[in-house]
Design an enzyme around this catalytic site. Structure first.
Site, short mmCIF file in Angstrom:
data_model
loop_
_atom_site.label_atom_id
_atom_site.label_comp_id
_atom_site.label_asym_id
_atom_site.label_seq_id
_atom_site.Cartn_x
_atom_site.Cartn_y
_atom_site.Cartn_z
N ASP A 158 -27.68 28.64 -32.32
CA ASP A 158 -28.95 29.05 -31.38
C ASP A 158 -28.57 28.41 -29.98
O ASP A 158 -28.15 27.40 -29.92
CB ASP A 158 -30.19 28.45 -32.06
CG ASP A 158 -31.31 29.13 -31.49
OD1 ASP A 158 -31.25 29.91 -30.69
OD2 ASP A 158 -32.46 28.64 -31.70
N HIS A 218 -23.54 34.09 -24.67
CA HIS A 218 -22.97 34.82 -26.10
C HIS A 218 -21.23 34.43 -25.85
O HIS A 218 -20.49 34.30 -26.71
CB HIS A 218 -23.15 36.13 -26.20
CG HIS A 218 -24.78 36.35 -26.73
ND1 HIS A 218 -25.26 35.43 -27.32
CD2 HIS A 218 -25.72 37.32 -26.02
CE1 HIS A 218 -26.52 35.73 -27.49
NE2 HIS A 218 -26.83 36.87 -26.56
N LEU A 278 -10.17 28.04 -46.15
CA LEU A 278 -11.32 28.10 -45.84
C LEU A 278 -11.92 29.34 -46.02
O LEU A 278 -11.22 30.34 -45.61
CB LEU A 278 -11.45 27.73 -44.42
CG LEU A 278 -12.53 27.84 -43.67
CD1 LEU A 278 -13.73 26.80 -44.18
CD2 LEU A 278 -12.48 27.79 -42.20
C1 FPP Z 1 -28.76 32.83 -30.63
O1 FPP Z 1 -29.03 32.36 -29.43
C2 FPP Z 1 -27.41 33.24 -30.87
C3 FPP Z 1 -27.08 34.67 -31.17
C4 FPP Z 1 -28.22 35.62 -31.54
C5 FPP Z 1 -25.84 35.46 -31.33
C6 FPP Z 1 -24.82 34.40 -31.84
C7 FPP Z 1 -23.25 34.97 -31.43
C8 FPP Z 1 -22.50 34.22 -30.88
C9 FPP Z 1 -22.38 32.84 -30.91
C10 FPP Z 1 -21.09 34.64 -30.15
C11 FPP Z 1 -20.47 35.82 -31.02
C12 FPP Z 1 -20.16 35.53 -32.36
C13 FPP Z 1 -18.83 35.79 -33.05
C14 FPP Z 1 -18.75 35.34 -34.52
C15 FPP Z 1 -17.61 36.07 -32.38
P1 FPP Z 1 -29.95 33.08 -28.51
O2 FPP Z 1 -29.44 34.32 -27.65
O3 FPP Z 1 -31.01 33.30 -29.47
O4 FPP Z 1 -30.57 31.69 -27.59
P2 FPP Z 1 -31.72 31.36 -27.01
O5 FPP Z 1 -32.75 31.06 -27.93
O6 FPP Z 1 -31.29 30.48 -25.99
O7 FPP Z 1 -32.20 32.76 -26.24
#
Ligand code: FPP
Length: 240
Positions: free
Chosen positions: A14, A31, A125
């Site tokens: 997150d 992201h 893994l």
């Molecule tokens: C939450 O942060 C994160 C996500 C919804 C997406 C997670 C994706 C990645 C880490 C990148 C791609 C993954 C791979 C496997 C290549 P948020 O956007 O909700 O953050 P915020 O709460 O600060 O808005």
């Protein structure tokens, strides 16, 4: 240093959006930086000897986000699968994707299938990416398909030993609800794109410093007359 940890670690990644906003960048940049943190974390997971690493990459509710953000995430999954599958196979990483497939673009599903096939023999893994994932949905599906508890458990996957969530929030957000029944939780303030080996090390240190009881007695009380097998030693694996 925490000991080599052949455990199942699950991470709610997150804070990508906040990371970008703090830098006055579009959320998509958060992201992109988050995808780099994924690469670092997988390397660190190998160094710490994790058995399974499950990463929450896209929840079933994330479809509600703006189209440009959803498109960026789909593109990042595509790039990850394309670019990392060779390295995963070489390093003995078995890659699988959990979650629904019927709502993903057909070309992405095909990349997932190829990646799973090419890495199927990995023993070092097990890396699981949760994409279009809802734990409630997974539980319902498993209950529908299974005819006994053994099949139900197998349909869901291994119990989680350690659940990490970054960016300060303290909730499960429909992630591995059944599998986290006895998980230890570590909540870190840092945003996901800043996560690195030190974050994993600190989380493992906390995990190993805790005593897991699984409903039994603390080790000291058990030695004073508890039932045999009524306690679980410090940091022991849930499936041991
Ligand atoms: C939450 O942060 C994160 C996500 C919804 C997406 C997670 C994706 C990645 C880490 C990148 C791609 C993954 C791979 C496997 C290549 P948020 O956007 O909700 O953050 P915020 O709460 O600060 O808005």
């Amino acid at each position: 240093m925490p000991p080599i940890s052949p455990i199942h670690v699950a991470i709610i990644m997150d804070g990508n959006g906040r990371w970008a906003t703090q830098r006055q960048l579009p959320r998509q940049e958060g992201h992109r930086a988050g995808a780099q943190a994924v690469r670092r974390t997988v390397e660190a997971a190998i160094r710490y000897g994790l058995h399974t690493l499950t990463l929450y990459a896209f929840s079933a509710d994330n479809w509600k986000r703006p189209q440009i953000e959803v498109n960026t995430l789909m593109l990042l999954f595509r790039s990850y699968l394309t670019e990392e599958v060779g390295a995963c196979a070489r390093q003995g990483i078995r890659l699988s994707v959990i979650g629904r497939r019927d709502r993903l673009p057909r070309s992405l599903v095909s990349l997932i299938e190829q990646a799973e096939l090419k890495t199927a023999r990995g023993q070092r893994l097990h890396l699981r990416l949760a994409v279009d994932y809802s734990s409630r949905y997974a539980i319902l599906e498993a209950a529908r398909a299974a005819s006994n508890e053994e099949e139900f458990r197998r349909a869901l996957g291994p119990d989680v030993d350690l659940l990490i969530r970054t960016a300060g929030e303290q909730r499960l957000s429909d992630f591995l609800l059944w599998e986290c029944a006895y998980a230890e939780f570590v909540f870190l303030p840092q945003l996901w794109p800043d996560f690195d080996e030190a974050g994993l090390r600190e989380s493992l240190r906390q995990f190993w410093s805790r005593e897991r009881r699984f409903g039994g007695l603390p080790a000291a009380s058990a030695r004073q007359g508890g039932e045999p097998g009524s306690t679980v030693l410090r940091g022991a694996r849930s499936c041991a």
